[in-house]
Design a protein around this motif. Structure first.
Motif, mmCIF file in Angstrom:
data_model
loop_
_atom_site.group_PDB
_atom_site.id
_atom_site.type_symbol
_atom_site.label_atom_id
_atom_site.label_comp_id
_atom_site.label_asym_id
_atom_site.label_seq_id
_atom_site.Cartn_x
_atom_site.Cartn_y
_atom_site.Cartn_z
ATOM 1 N N LEU A 49 -38.306 -103.253 49.878
ATOM 2 C CA LEU A 49 -37.750 -103.062 51.159
ATOM 3 C C LEU A 49 -37.190 -104.261 51.824
ATOM 4 C CD1 LEU A 49 -40.369 -100.355 52.898
ATOM 5 C CD2 LEU A 49 -38.252 -99.766 51.685
ATOM 6 N N ASP A 50 -37.640 -105.304 51.399
ATOM 7 C CA ASP A 50 -36.916 -106.637 52.111
ATOM 8 C C ASP A 50 -37.348 -107.714 51.297
ATOM 9 O OD1 ASP A 50 -36.209 -108.711 53.737
ATOM 10 O OD2 ASP A 50 -37.904 -108.362 55.158
ATOM 11 N N PRO A 51 -36.114 -108.221 50.641
ATOM 12 C CA PRO A 51 -36.352 -109.332 49.693
ATOM 13 C C PRO A 51 -36.916 -110.901 50.441
ATOM 14 C CG PRO A 51 -34.149 -108.259 49.392
ATOM 15 C CD PRO A 51 -34.627 -107.668 50.781
ATOM 16 N N GLN A 52 -36.551 -110.748 51.651
ATOM 17 C CA GLN A 52 -37.183 -111.809 52.371
ATOM 18 C C GLN A 52 -38.234 -111.738 52.882
ATOM 19 O OE1 GLN A 52 -34.967 -114.511 51.988
ATOM 20 N NE2 GLN A 52 -33.811 -113.211 50.830
ATOM 21 N N MET A 53 -38.952 -110.749 52.845
ATOM 22 C CA MET A 53 -40.284 -110.393 53.470
ATOM 23 C C MET A 53 -41.420 -111.530 52.916
ATOM 24 S SD MET A 53 -42.704 -106.931 53.016
ATOM 25 C CE MET A 53 -42.607 -106.823 51.724
ATOM 26 N N LYS A 54 -41.871 -111.888 54.134
ATOM 27 C CA LYS A 54 -43.102 -113.100 54.185
ATOM 28 C C LYS A 54 -44.295 -112.258 53.860
ATOM 29 C CE LYS A 54 -45.600 -116.247 57.141
ATOM 30 N NZ LYS A 54 -45.734 -116.535 58.418
ATOM 31 N N ASN A 99 -38.162 -107.003 57.614
ATOM 32 C CA ASN A 99 -37.215 -106.552 58.282
ATOM 33 C C ASN A 99 -37.689 -105.097 58.976
ATOM 34 O OD1 ASN A 99 -37.090 -104.394 56.246
ATOM 35 N ND2 ASN A 99 -35.135 -105.511 55.219
ATOM 36 N N SER A 100 -36.644 -104.536 59.553
ATOM 37 C CA SER A 100 -37.101 -103.225 60.159
ATOM 38 C C SER A 100 -37.405 -102.128 59.232
ATOM 39 C CB SER A 100 -35.886 -102.284 61.015
ATOM 40 O OG SER A 100 -34.794 -102.362 60.131
ATOM 41 N N LYS A 101 -37.334 -102.313 57.943
ATOM 42 C CA LYS A 101 -37.659 -101.114 57.040
ATOM 43 C C LYS A 101 -38.948 -101.534 56.545
ATOM 44 C CE LYS A 101 -33.097 -99.936 54.950
ATOM 45 N NZ LYS A 101 -32.327 -100.008 53.765
ATOM 46 N N ALA A 102 -39.337 -102.863 56.489
ATOM 47 C CA ALA A 102 -40.659 -103.143 55.854
ATOM 48 C C ALA A 102 -41.756 -103.372 57.048
ATOM 49 C CB ALA A 102 -40.538 -104.436 55.130
ATOM 50 N N GLY A 103 -41.195 -103.696 58.376
ATOM 51 C CA GLY A 103 -42.215 -103.781 59.309
ATOM 52 C C GLY A 103 -43.210 -104.824 59.152
ATOM 53 N N LYS A 131 -57.736 -100.225 53.751
ATOM 54 C CA LYS A 131 -57.501 -100.325 55.098
ATOM 55 C C LYS A 131 -56.166 -100.752 55.416
ATOM 56 C CE LYS A 131 -59.468 -101.763 59.529
ATOM 57 N NZ LYS A 131 -59.071 -102.944 60.267
ATOM 58 N N LEU A 132 -55.271 -99.892 55.935
ATOM 59 C CA LEU A 132 -53.947 -100.136 56.228
ATOM 60 C C LEU A 132 -53.577 -100.060 57.601
ATOM 61 C CD1 LEU A 132 -51.178 -100.465 55.109
ATOM 62 C CD2 LEU A 132 -50.947 -98.027 54.481
ATOM 63 N N ASP A 133 -53.115 -101.263 58.199
ATOM 64 C CA ASP A 133 -52.884 -101.315 59.419
ATOM 65 C C ASP A 133 -51.361 -101.736 59.775
ATOM 66 O OD1 ASP A 133 -55.379 -100.867 60.443
ATOM 67 O OD2 ASP A 133 -56.002 -102.844 60.059
ATOM 68 N N PHE A 134 -50.544 -100.946 60.379
ATOM 69 C CA PHE A 134 -49.183 -101.285 60.817
ATOM 70 C C PHE A 134 -49.097 -101.887 62.099
ATOM 71 C CE2 PHE A 134 -48.812 -97.792 57.789
ATOM 72 C CZ PHE A 134 -47.921 -98.425 56.533
ATOM 73 N N GLU A 135 -48.236 -102.799 62.310
ATOM 74 C CA GLU A 135 -48.058 -103.134 63.799
ATOM 75 C C GLU A 135 -46.657 -102.793 64.323
ATOM 76 O OE1 GLU A 135 -50.196 -104.812 65.783
ATOM 77 O OE2 GLU A 135 -51.640 -104.647 64.276
ATOM 78 N N LYS A 136 -45.643 -102.788 63.330
ATOM 79 C CA LYS A 136 -44.379 -102.628 63.492
ATOM 80 C C LYS A 136 -43.801 -101.749 62.310
ATOM 81 C CE LYS A 136 -43.169 -106.485 66.321
ATOM 82 N NZ LYS A 136 -42.431 -107.928 66.665
ATOM 83 N N PRO A 137 -42.985 -100.965 62.541
ATOM 84 C CA PRO A 137 -42.110 -100.513 63.535
ATOM 85 C C PRO A 137 -42.914 -99.764 64.590
ATOM 86 C CG PRO A 137 -41.387 -99.079 62.005
ATOM 87 C CD PRO A 137 -42.409 -100.072 61.331
ATOM 88 N N PHE A 138 -44.060 -99.252 64.050
ATOM 89 C CA PHE A 138 -45.276 -98.620 65.086
ATOM 90 C C PHE A 138 -46.420 -99.066 64.702
ATOM 91 C CE2 PHE A 138 -43.891 -96.092 61.499
ATOM 92 C CZ PHE A 138 -45.180 -95.862 60.949
ATOM 93 N N ARG A 139 -47.393 -98.789 65.658
ATOM 94 C CA ARG A 139 -48.865 -99.066 65.456
ATOM 95 C C ARG A 139 -49.633 -97.809 64.806
ATOM 96 N NH1 ARG A 139 -51.236 -103.540 67.363
ATOM 97 N NH2 ARG A 139 -50.295 -104.657 69.035
ATOM 98 N N ALA A 140 -50.376 -98.108 63.558
ATOM 99 C CA ALA A 140 -50.778 -97.073 62.838
ATOM 100 C C ALA A 140 -52.164 -97.750 62.142
ATOM 101 C CB ALA A 140 -50.039 -96.291 62.234
ATOM 102 N N ASN A 141 -53.143 -97.189 62.096
ATOM 103 C CA ASN A 141 -54.514 -97.443 61.407
ATOM 104 C C ASN A 141 -54.409 -96.424 60.394
ATOM 105 O OD1 ASN A 141 -55.059 -98.428 64.353
ATOM 106 N ND2 ASN A 141 -55.039 -100.146 62.896
ATOM 107 N N ASN A 142 -54.543 -96.607 58.826
ATOM 108 C CA ASN A 142 -54.653 -95.649 58.115
ATOM 109 C C ASN A 142 -55.675 -95.969 56.800
ATOM 110 O OD1 ASN A 142 -52.903 -93.996 59.337
ATOM 111 N ND2 ASN A 142 -51.227 -94.951 58.356
#
Length: 175
Positions: A61-66, A85-89, A107-118
């Protein structure tokens, strides 16, 4: 006339909100594929985050992803954080359970583009010379997600990524 239109608009908005509130509180997205390889050949690709670039569609999704890996080298306790980036979040995942050649739970936690815990489970079930690999994600569906779900099908959106990842796993192990 204006008042009537305003009342109709308010009723429509209220109806949409009430309908959205009746949607399930949780979601599950799951896809499976049959892979012509033993579970022992597939398992290391899932159980080791360093191997995810070989098959995960999210890695592209983002070649520059850290990316930051921490914890154990593989298996339970291994963690992977990313900022893209905005696609990878932005998010983090950690392997919470690892049963050789049969299960990897995250355990999968998203911070951006939205918060979610899955939670995510990869199950591997031998079937003769093949292995059925199932990729499933579960989580809560808050009110905003219920509302968004009225116009987008999350199962289809996420399911396409899971299908692509499972196809990549097949290619990586059926060589």
């Amino acid at each position: 006339m204006f008042t009537t239109l305003l009342i109709i608009l308010v009723v429509i908005i209220a109806a949409v909100l009430v309908y959205a509130a009746t949607r399930p509180n949780d979601f599950v997205v799951s896809r499976s594929a049959s892979v012509k390889a033993p579970a022992e050949a597939i398992f290391p690709l899932i159980n080791d985050f360093k191997r995810w670039p070989e098959w995960s569609p999210y890695e592209k999704l983002d070649p520059q992803m850290k990316r930051t890996l921490s914890g154990a080298d593989s298996g339970k306790g291994t963690a992977y954080a990313w900022e893209g980036n905005s696609k990878a979040g932005v998010g983090r995942m950690e392997i919470t359970n690892s049963v050789p050649a049969s299960l990897v739970s995250l355990k999968l936690d998203f911070e951006k583009p939205f918060r979610a815990n899955n939670t995510v489970d990869f199950t591997l079930a031998p079937s003769g010379p093949n292995t059925t690999v199932t990729w499933a994600m579960r989580g809560a569906r808050p009110s905003i997600a219920k509302l968004m779900g009225l116009s987008m099908n999350f199962d289809t959106l996420i399911g396409k990524d899971f299908e692509a990842g499972l196809d990549n796993l097949k290619r990586a192990t059926e060589r």
